[in-house]
Enzyme design. Structure first.
Site, PDB file in Angstrom:
ATOM      1  N   ASP A  66     -19.342  66.331 -17.150  1.00 52.25           N
ATOM      2  CA  ASP A  66     -18.833  67.629 -16.688  1.00 52.25           C
ATOM      3  C   ASP A  66     -18.645  68.559 -17.890  1.00 52.25           C
ATOM      4  O   ASP A  66     -18.300  69.736 -17.723  1.00 52.25           O
ATOM      5  CB  ASP A  66     -17.571  67.485 -15.842  1.00 52.25           C
ATOM      6  CG  ASP A  66     -16.398  66.907 -16.608  1.00 52.25           C
ATOM      7  OD1 ASP A  66     -16.590  66.466 -17.763  1.00 52.25           O
ATOM      8  OD2 ASP A  66     -15.286  66.884 -16.052  1.00 52.25           O
ATOM      9  N   SER A  67     -18.939  68.043 -19.097  1.00 52.31           N
ATOM     10  CA  SER A  67     -19.043  68.919 -20.269  1.00 52.31           C
ATOM     11  C   SER A  67     -20.159  69.939 -20.037  1.00 52.31           C
ATOM     12  O   SER A  67     -20.273  70.915 -20.796  1.00 52.31           O
ATOM     13  CB  SER A  67     -19.330  68.099 -21.532  1.00 52.31           C
ATOM     14  OG  SER A  67     -20.439  67.240 -21.339  1.00 52.31           O
ATOM     15  N   ASP A 105     -20.894  62.343 -13.724  1.00 50.19           N
ATOM     16  CA  ASP A 105     -19.451  62.567 -13.907  1.00 50.19           C
ATOM     17  C   ASP A 105     -18.850  63.168 -12.644  1.00 50.19           C
ATOM     18  O   ASP A 105     -19.443  64.058 -12.013  1.00 50.19           O
ATOM     19  CB  ASP A 105     -19.266  63.564 -15.061  1.00 50.19           C
ATOM     20  CG  ASP A 105     -18.116  63.197 -15.969  1.00 50.19           C
ATOM     21  OD1 ASP A 105     -17.354  62.272 -15.638  1.00 50.19           O
ATOM     22  OD2 ASP A 105     -17.996  63.841 -17.026  1.00 50.19           O
ATOM     23  N   LYS A 135     -18.716  58.368 -13.323  1.00 51.19           N
ATOM     24  CA  LYS A 135     -17.628  58.281 -14.303  1.00 51.19           C
ATOM     25  C   LYS A 135     -16.461  59.122 -13.802  1.00 51.19           C
ATOM     26  O   LYS A 135     -16.683  60.197 -13.231  1.00 51.19           O
ATOM     27  CB  LYS A 135     -18.090  58.797 -15.677  1.00 51.19           C
ATOM     28  CG  LYS A 135     -16.965  58.767 -16.723  1.00 51.19           C
ATOM     29  CD  LYS A 135     -17.453  59.044 -18.122  1.00 51.19           C
ATOM     30  CE  LYS A 135     -17.564  60.509 -18.487  1.00 51.19           C
ATOM     31  NZ  LYS A 135     -16.312  61.293 -18.311  1.00 51.19           N
ATOM     32  N   GLU A 137     -12.133  60.184 -14.878  1.00 54.28           N
ATOM     33  CA  GLU A 137     -11.084  60.150 -15.888  1.00 54.28           C
ATOM     34  C   GLU A 137      -9.819  59.474 -15.352  1.00 54.28           C
ATOM     35  O   GLU A 137      -9.529  59.552 -14.165  1.00 54.28           O
ATOM     36  CB  GLU A 137     -10.752  61.578 -16.353  1.00 54.28           C
ATOM     37  CG  GLU A 137     -11.908  62.247 -17.065  1.00 54.28           C
ATOM     38  CD  GLU A 137     -11.560  63.631 -17.630  1.00 54.28           C
ATOM     39  OE1 GLU A 137     -10.391  64.066 -17.536  1.00 54.28           O
ATOM     40  OE2 GLU A 137     -12.489  64.265 -18.172  1.00 54.28           O
ATOM     41  N   GLU A 204     -11.817  58.369 -25.667  1.00 52.80           N
ATOM     42  CA  GLU A 204     -12.033  59.662 -26.339  1.00 52.80           C
ATOM     43  C   GLU A 204     -10.839  60.027 -27.217  1.00 52.80           C
ATOM     44  O   GLU A 204      -9.675  59.994 -26.762  1.00 52.80           O
ATOM     45  CB  GLU A 204     -12.285  60.768 -25.295  1.00 52.80           C
ATOM     46  CG  GLU A 204     -12.501  62.123 -25.966  1.00 52.80           C
ATOM     47  CD  GLU A 204     -13.156  63.175 -25.096  1.00 52.80           C
ATOM     48  OE1 GLU A 204     -13.563  62.874 -23.959  1.00 52.80           O
ATOM     49  OE2 GLU A 204     -13.264  64.330 -25.588  1.00 52.80           O
TER      50      GLU A 204
HETATM   51  O1  KIV Z   1     -18.289  65.221 -19.926  1.00 58.69           O
HETATM   52  C1  KIV Z   1     -18.628  64.591 -20.934  1.00 58.69           C
HETATM   53  O2  KIV Z   1     -19.591  64.926 -21.627  1.00 58.69           O
HETATM   54  C2  KIV Z   1     -17.844  63.431 -21.299  1.00 58.69           C
HETATM   55  C3  KIV Z   1     -18.146  62.777 -22.602  1.00 58.69           C
HETATM   56  C4  KIV Z   1     -17.608  63.574 -23.705  1.00 58.69           C
HETATM   57  C5  KIV Z   1     -17.677  61.364 -22.641  1.00 58.69           C
HETATM   58  O3  KIV Z   1     -16.978  63.043 -20.594  1.00 58.69           O
END
Ligand code: KIV
Length: 287
Positions: A66-67, A105, A135, A137, A204
């Protein structure tokens, strides 16, 4: 109801680098890599083009992070990213790659409400985008959702330490796990996600020594970002890794190229040649 850590597939003694060429890497290959001590790299990708480049380079796991919010879509942080956006970007990364395990994510607000909400949205990423894992959090606070997804056959990568979706509560992106109580909480979070059945956990922005301790105590691989050299795997945001990011990058980033300047120079040269009338030349012209 607790799931045990994944056992590696029978006969999967092939390394993540170079060994597996005729099929996608799975979470069982990742489990086998931990057992034989193979370290591996994960990169983010947000489109089919870069996914293809990293896949050809042998990167075994691509994270559609989600970056994308701040690295691809122009938002200030990851908070505004939606499920529809993650489905679209993840589907592109799946289409652009052949070998990598693609991890999608789960964006802010797509799983925190309840395990049922997490199930609904994780299923979207699998059915509509075709990812091999999701993924999310959170450590202890996300364990019930992880359990439900794993029981339903959805591989989950957990993400603890600095969790960027909590940027407003954290007041920025501070290093986590400093001090005894915070270190113990990180360890509890790591054990909770392993116990819930996660196949790997991102650590992280945590002190290197603590990340190494967590790695030693877990049967599942740890994936570090700003967590030192003692984790089983390392992840970087591709735009940071390749020097596409404008301005300062975090201390833990190594820039392996300077693509921003290469692309900028190419664009300037193109514009200059158009201005001078030297592009297109005869070889670019139909007769
Ligand atoms: O969203 C993302 O890119 C991440 C990584 C930094 C692990 O969660």
């Amino acid at each position: 109801m607790n799931a045990s850590p994944l056992q590696p597939a029978q006969g999967s003694a092939q390394t993540l680098y170079g060994g597996i060429t005729n099929r996608r890497i799975t979470v069982r290959d990742i489990a086998a890599a931990k057992q034989r001590g193979e370290r591996w790299a994960m990169l983010t990708a947000y489109d089919a083009l870069t996914a293809g480049v990293f896949d050809e380079a042998g990167i075994p796991v691509l994270l559609v992070g989600d970056s994308a919010g701040n690295c691809h879509l122009g938002y200030e942080n990851t908070v505004p990213v939606t499920m529809d956006q993650m489905v679209m970007l993840s589907a592109a990364v799946v289409r652009g790659s052949k070998r990598a395990l693609v991890v999608g994510d789960m964006p802010f607000g797509s799983y925190q409400e309840s395990p049922g909400q997490a199930m609904h949205n994780a299923a979207r990423l699998m059915k509509e985008a075709g990812v091999g894992a999701v993924k999310l959090e959170g450590g202890e606070r996300s364990a019930r959702s992880i359990e439900l997804l794993v029981e339903a056959g959805i591989p989950v990568m957990a993400h603890i330490g600095l969790t960027p979706q909590s940027v407003h509560a954290l007041g920025g992106y501070p290093v986590q796990g400093r001090g005894d109580e915070a270190a113990h909480q990180l360890l509890r979070d790591a054990k909770a996600v392993q116990q819930a059945g996660a196949f790997a956990v991102v650590l992280e922005a945590v002190p290197a020594e603590l990340a190494a301790q967590v790695t030693e105590q877990l049967a599942i691989p740890t994936v570090g970002i700003g967590a030192g050299a003692g984790t089983d795997a390392q992840v970087l945001v591709w735009t940071d890794m390749a020097g596409m990011t404008a301005g300062r990058v975090p201390k833990f980033v190594k820039q392996y190229a300077n693509l921003r300047s290469v692309l900028g120079e190419a664009a300037k040269e193109f514009a200059a040649e158009v201005g001078a009338g030297t592009f297109p030349a005869a070889e670019h012209t139909f007769k």
